[in-house]
Design an enzyme around this catalytic site. Structure first.
Site, PDB file in Angstrom:
ATOM      1  N   CYS A  44      43.766  45.825  44.285  1.00  0.00           N
ATOM      2  CA  CYS A  44      42.579  46.234  44.372  1.00  0.00           C
ATOM      3  C   CYS A  44      41.449  44.963  44.339  1.00  0.00           C
ATOM      4  CB  CYS A  44      42.561  46.283  42.513  1.00  0.00           C
ATOM      5  SG  CYS A  44      40.176  47.235  42.624  1.00  0.00           S
ATOM      6  N   CYS A  46      38.222  44.985  43.636  1.00  0.00           N
ATOM      7  CA  CYS A  46      36.453  45.147  43.535  1.00  0.00           C
ATOM      8  C   CYS A  46      36.211  44.165  42.794  1.00  0.00           C
ATOM      9  CB  CYS A  46      36.718  46.497  42.715  1.00  0.00           C
ATOM     10  SG  CYS A  46      37.319  45.708  40.574  1.00  0.00           S
ATOM     11  N   CYS A  49      37.647  43.416  38.469  1.00  0.00           N
ATOM     12  CA  CYS A  49      38.802  43.378  38.006  1.00  0.00           C
ATOM     13  C   CYS A  49      38.760  42.085  38.256  1.00  0.00           C
ATOM     14  CB  CYS A  49      40.205  44.185  39.090  1.00  0.00           C
ATOM     15  SG  CYS A  49      40.177  45.455  38.863  1.00  0.00           S
TER      16      CYS A  49
END
Lengths: 180, 180
Positions: A44, A46, A49
């Protein structure tokens, strides 16, 4: 150019019984016990995170919230952003995110907790199968001109790159919206 | 199973000078004049875009807002949703969306208007090059089990399917966020 895309993968083991996640504190670490195998593990990118030092992507998987239990030093946990859809419970001292939980019972992923499998010493969690929110790493400092090489590297590692979630999960979300 | 993914493409013409978009009213149609060639044309599956009868996807491209002018029957236009990021100006009578405009000067796409090139009798607008918000067609009635075939069909037509925008545009958005 790209030092570290993602921590080294762990192999999936079919009869894996679960394990522990541990924060980075040398003394009195927060420990979270997980029963059973994780699902939908992915890289991930993003901006919300937690990520290991130097990594562009975290590893994030889900498990049933009923299979997660904080066993040690729970008092060190704090919610990073109370207004976020996913409440991320992080260690106040070392900053590591121990798990993410969704309170909204109408959310398509309600009932699932998000965990970073690289926080475990066990080696047999479900392996990441795709990369999500790839373009978002630009928001946290990656140069746009590096993105082609990063997407190629993810692809060569068997992690199809997506700028949202995978088609399977996006279809799950759309199906949930259609039925509500 | 899939009757119509998208209207037949128009070929791109390098020295195309622009043209007109016309709503579907038989009398007093709204006419919008566009100067120059469109850019970033794509098939869009989002639930907010107007779509031709029976089509699962619209064709949506952008042009500079300074190159768009409503020349006939502007009084028939209304904004579908005043709170949306993109204000869609639609014909009150036939319902066709004539253009979409962004008011927020901080938005990465501020300055660009969104147009449906299939509303034009001219044949040389930039051709669609990818498909966006593909999973969203489930929200408007497509069966989840049909999605594999639909993604395959889009791919075979040269329209790489994405559940958000294309990587190029997602990187533009992330770069904009990073710089603000």
């Amino acid at each position: 150019m790209i030092n570290k895309i993602i921590s080294k993968y762990k192999a999936t083991l079919d009869n894996f019984k679960g394990g522990e996640l541990k924060c980075h504190c040398l003394t009195k670490p927060v420990i979270v016990e997980i029963k059973g195998q994780s699902a939908h593990n992915h890289a991930c990118g993003c901006s919300k995170c937690w990520k290991p030092d130097g990594a562009l992507f975290s590893q994030v998987a889900v498990i049933s919230k009923d299979n997660l239990k904080v066993t040690n030093n729970e008092s060190k946990l704090t919610v990073i952003d109370d207004s976020a859809t996913i409440k991320r419970f992080a260690c106040k001292r070392c900053g590591v995110h121990m798990y993410g939980r969704i309170d909204n019972t109408e959310h398509p992923f309600f009932g699932l907790d998000f965990i970073h499998t690289e926080l475990s010493t066990q080696k047999s969690w479900s392996a990441p199968t795709f990369a999500a929110f790839v373009s978002s790493i630009i928001e946290t400092g990656t140069k746009p001109e590096d993105m082609d090489a990063i997407r190629q590297q993810l692809t060569s590692q068997g992690l199809a790159p997506y700028d949202c979630l995978s088609p399977v999960l996006m279809d799950v979300i759309a199906t949930h919206i259609a039925s509500h």
